[in-house]
Enzyme design. Structure first.
Site, mmCIF file in Angstrom:
data_model
loop_
_atom_site.group_PDB
_atom_site.id
_atom_site.type_symbol
_atom_site.label_atom_id
_atom_site.label_comp_id
_atom_site.label_asym_id
_atom_site.label_seq_id
_atom_site.Cartn_x
_atom_site.Cartn_y
_atom_site.Cartn_z
ATOM 1 N N SER A 258 -0.214 3.504 1.259
ATOM 2 C CA SER A 258 0.773 4.177 2.098
ATOM 3 C C SER A 258 2.055 4.275 1.299
ATOM 4 O O SER A 258 2.608 3.260 0.879
ATOM 5 C CB SER A 258 1.011 3.392 3.386
ATOM 6 O OG SER A 258 2.113 3.940 4.082
ATOM 7 N N ARG A 259 2.512 5.496 1.061
ATOM 8 C CA ARG A 259 3.716 5.666 0.234
ATOM 9 C C ARG A 259 4.995 5.383 1.019
ATOM 10 O O ARG A 259 6.079 5.429 0.468
ATOM 11 C CB ARG A 259 3.733 7.089 -0.353
ATOM 12 C CG ARG A 259 2.573 7.306 -1.311
ATOM 13 C CD ARG A 259 2.666 8.585 -2.109
ATOM 14 N NE ARG A 259 1.440 8.739 -2.884
ATOM 15 C CZ ARG A 259 0.447 9.551 -2.570
ATOM 16 N NH1 ARG A 259 0.528 10.300 -1.495
ATOM 17 N NH2 ARG A 259 -0.632 9.632 -3.314
ATOM 18 N N VAL A 260 4.846 5.107 2.314
ATOM 19 C CA VAL A 260 6.006 4.688 3.113
ATOM 20 C C VAL A 260 6.105 3.175 3.098
ATOM 21 O O VAL A 260 7.182 2.596 3.086
ATOM 22 C CB VAL A 260 5.889 5.241 4.552
ATOM 23 C CG1 VAL A 260 7.000 4.707 5.427
ATOM 24 C CG2 VAL A 260 5.921 6.763 4.537
#
Length: 503
Positions: free
Chosen positions: A365-367
Site C-alpha cells: 500500500s503506497r499510502v
C-alpha cells in the site's frame, strides 16, 4: 376602416416580439455498414466524440471514431434492428446516467435503467459518464482508514478513503470475495458502496447480490451490471457509469464511497474488441495504443476531496485477473502503475489452505501507515518483518538440518501468525477483534498448537467481550491503544491463557 401607419407598425412589432420559432434543426446521416456491435454512419459532419446518436428504430449508439468519410459508432442496444440505409440522428448529448439515493439497493445497467424487476427509479439528477478527474488543488491527502474487516489487509496492506488499491490474482483465488467482504464490512460506517460487474455471468452477479442481501449490505449498495451476454459497448461503459454515480454521492451528498470494478481485465478486452472492429491500429497483445488512458482516466476520478469541496471521497478497488500468476503482462502492469498499491492473491497459498491468500511480499500500500488507525499501527508494526523472517527460516528448514531451540520457537511463532491471518468468507472482523487477535499472536501470548489457534482466538474474543465489553467499546470508539487500555487487554489475555493451561 383604414388602419393608420403607426397602428400597423405597433401590431407588427407585437407579433414579431411574440413570434415563437417552432422549427428545430437536426443533423442526420445514413448507416453505411452495421454489425458486430458497431455501425458506420455517413453524413454526420459536425458530430462530436462521445456524442449519443439515435437510429430509426430507437436504437442508441455513441460516436467513437471520427474519420474523414464517416463516423464509427458503438451500439448500446438494438443491433439486429439496424440495417444499411437507415437514418441516424445526432442528439447533441453525451452519455448520462441518473444518480441519487433512489438507486440504493437497486441493480441497474450501464445506462441507469433498472434490471431487477422492482419498477422504475426516480432520480432528479443526471451525471455525465465521462468526466474530468478532480485537480490536485481539489484533493486532500489520504488519512482516514477504510476498514475492510480482513485482518491480513488491515494490518499489512491498509486501504484509506480516497485510495485506489488493486486486487490482482489468478481466477478462483478469492478476488471478488475480498471486495464483497469489504462491502459487508462498511455496515453502519456511513459509506456508500457501488459494485460494478463487467462481463460477468449473470448467475455470478446474482450470487454476489444475494450474498450482499443476506448480510444486510444491499441497503447501502448499488449494483451496476453488464453481463457477458451484453454488447461490448455496454461492458465498456459500465465502469464509467459506476464512477459517475459515485461522484454524485461524493460531490452532492459529501459522502465517502467505495467502488469495486469487477473486473478491468474484461473491460480492456471489451474495449479491444470495439477498437479492432472500428479498424483502430492494434498494438501490444492487439490492444489499441490508448488502453492505458482507458483505465487511467477512470481511476483518476477516485480521490478524497478537500474540505472546501465537502471532504467526500471515492475509494476504488479495481480487480485484475492474471494468467499463471504473471503480473508482468500488459494490462496488469498498466493498472499497477495507475493505482496506489496492490493486493496480490497467490494460487499456491490458496491451494495450501491460506485464505485469503495474500502474498505479503508482492502486496503493498503506497499510502501505508497514513491509512491505519493508531491502535493497528502500534500492534501490527512487527508483523511484516516476523512473517518475512518466518518465510526465510521455513525455506531453510526444508533442508532437514537440525534446528536449535530459538529457531524452532521462531518457526512456531511464524506458523501461528500465518494461521491467525486465515479468515473465513463473509465474516469480516471489527477493529477491536483485529486488535485482540494481533496483540495476542504477535506478542506470543498464546501457547497453543497451530491447528487449535482459530478456535482459541474465537474463545478469547468471547471471553474478553464477556469480561470487559467497555474495553471493546473504547478501542472501537477511539481507534487507539492507550497504555491503560493496553494493560487491561494484556491482563485479560494473560488471565485467559492461564485459565486455558489450568484446564
Amino acid at each position: 376602416m383604414a388602419i393608420k401607419t403607426d397602428e400597423l407598425a405597433a401590431i407588427l412589432k407585437e407579433r414579431i416580439a411574440n413570434f415563437k420559432d417552432t422549427l428545430s434543426r437536426s443533423e442526420t446521416g445514413l448507416v453505411v455498414k452495421a454489425g458486430d456491435g458497431i455501425a458506420r454512419v455517413y453524413g454526420l459532419n459536425d458530430c462530436m466524440y462521445g456524442e449519443l446518436v439515435e437510429f430509426d428504430g430507437g436504437s442508441i449508439g455513441m460516436a467513437m471514431n471520427l474519420e474523414t468519410d464517416d463516423v464509427g459508432c458503438i451500439l448500446f442496444s438494438g443491433e439486429n434492428a439496424i440495417a444499411e440505409g437507415q437514418t441516424v440522428r445526432r442528439t447533441g448529448k453525451v452519455v448520462e446516467v441518473p444518480a441519487g439515493p433512489a438507486l440504493l439497493g437497486r441493480i441497474v445497467d450501464p445506462l441507469g435503467k433498472p434490471i431487477d424487476g422492482l419498477g422504475s427509479i426516480e432520480c432528479k439528477m443526471m451525471m455525465k459518464a465521462e468526466r474530468t478527474a478532480p485537480s490536485v488543488i481539489d484533493r486532500k491527502g489520504v488519512s482516514v482508514p477504510l476498514h475492510t474487516g480482513i485482518l491480513a489487509i488491515d494490518s499489512m496492506v491498509p486501504i484509506g478513503r480516497g485510495q485506489r488499491e488493486l486486487i490482482i490474482g489468478d481466477r478462483q483465488t478469492g478476488k471478488t470475495t475480498i471486495a464483497v467482504d469489504t462491502i459487508i464490512s462498511q455496515k453502519n460506517r456511513d459509506v456508500i458502496c457501488i459494485y460494478v460487474a463487467i462481463g460477468q455471468k449473470a448467475s455470478t452477479t446474482a450470487q454476489v447480490v444475494e450474498n450482499l442481501r443476506k448480510y444486510g449490505a444491499l441497503d447501502y449498495t448499488i449494483i451496476v451490471a453488464s453481463t457477458a451476454r451484453d454488447p461490448a459497448a455496454m461492458q465498456y461503459l459500465a465502469p464509467y457509469s459506476g464512477s459517475a454515480i459515485a461522484e454524485y454521492f461524493m460531490e452532492q451528498e459529501k459522502k465517502d464511497v467505495l467502488i469495486v470494478y469487477d473486473d478491468l481485465s474484461k473491460h480492456a478486452v471489451a474495449y479491444r474488441a470495439l477498437s479492432l472492429l472500428l479498424r483502430r491500429p492494434p498494438g501490444r497483445e492487439a490492444f489499441p495504443g490508448d488502453v492505458f488512458y482507458l483505465h487511467s482516466r477512470l481511476l483518476e476520478r477516485s480521490a478524497r476531496l478537500s474540505d472546501k469541496l465537502g471532504g467526500g471521497s471515492i475509494t476504488a478497488l479495481p480487480i485484475i485477473e492474471t494468467q499463471g500468476g504473471d503480473i508482468s503482462s500488459y494490462i496488469p502492469t498498466n493498472v499497477i502503475s495507475i493505482t496506489d498499491g496492490q493486493i496480490f492473491l497467490e494460487s499456491d497459498l490458496f491451494f495450501a489452505g491460506i485464505r485469503p491468500p495474500v502474498n505479503v511480499g508482492l502486496s503493498v500500500s503506497r499510502v501505508g501507515g497514513s491509512a491505519q488507525t493508531k491502535a493497528m499501527r502500534k500492534v501490527a508494526g512487527r508483523l511484516r518483518i516476523d512473517l518475512a523472517q518466518y518465510r526465510e527460516l521455513a525455506a531453510f528448514s526444508q533442508f532437514g538440518s537440525d534446528l536449535d531451540k530459538a529457531t524452532q520457537e521462531r518457526l512456531n511463532h511464524g506458523a501461528l501468525l500465518v494461521e491467525a491471518m486465515k479468515q473465513g468468507q463473509f465474516c469480516p472482523y471489527n477493529l477491536a477483534d483485529e486488535i485482540i487477535i494481533l496483540y495476542a499472536t504477535v506478542n506470543g501470548m498464546l501457547s497453543v498448537k497451530v491447528d487449535e489457534l482459530g478456535k482459541t482466538l474465537k474463545a478469547l474474543i468471547s471471553f474478553i467481550r464477556y469480561k470487559n465489553q467497555e474495553l471493546i467499546d473504547t478501542i472501537e470508539k477511539t481507534c487507539k491503544l492507550e497504555p491503560e487500555t493496553e494493560d487491561t487487554l494484556k491482563n485479560l489475555i494473560t488471565e485467559y491463557s492461564s485459565h486455558m493451561r489450568s484446564h
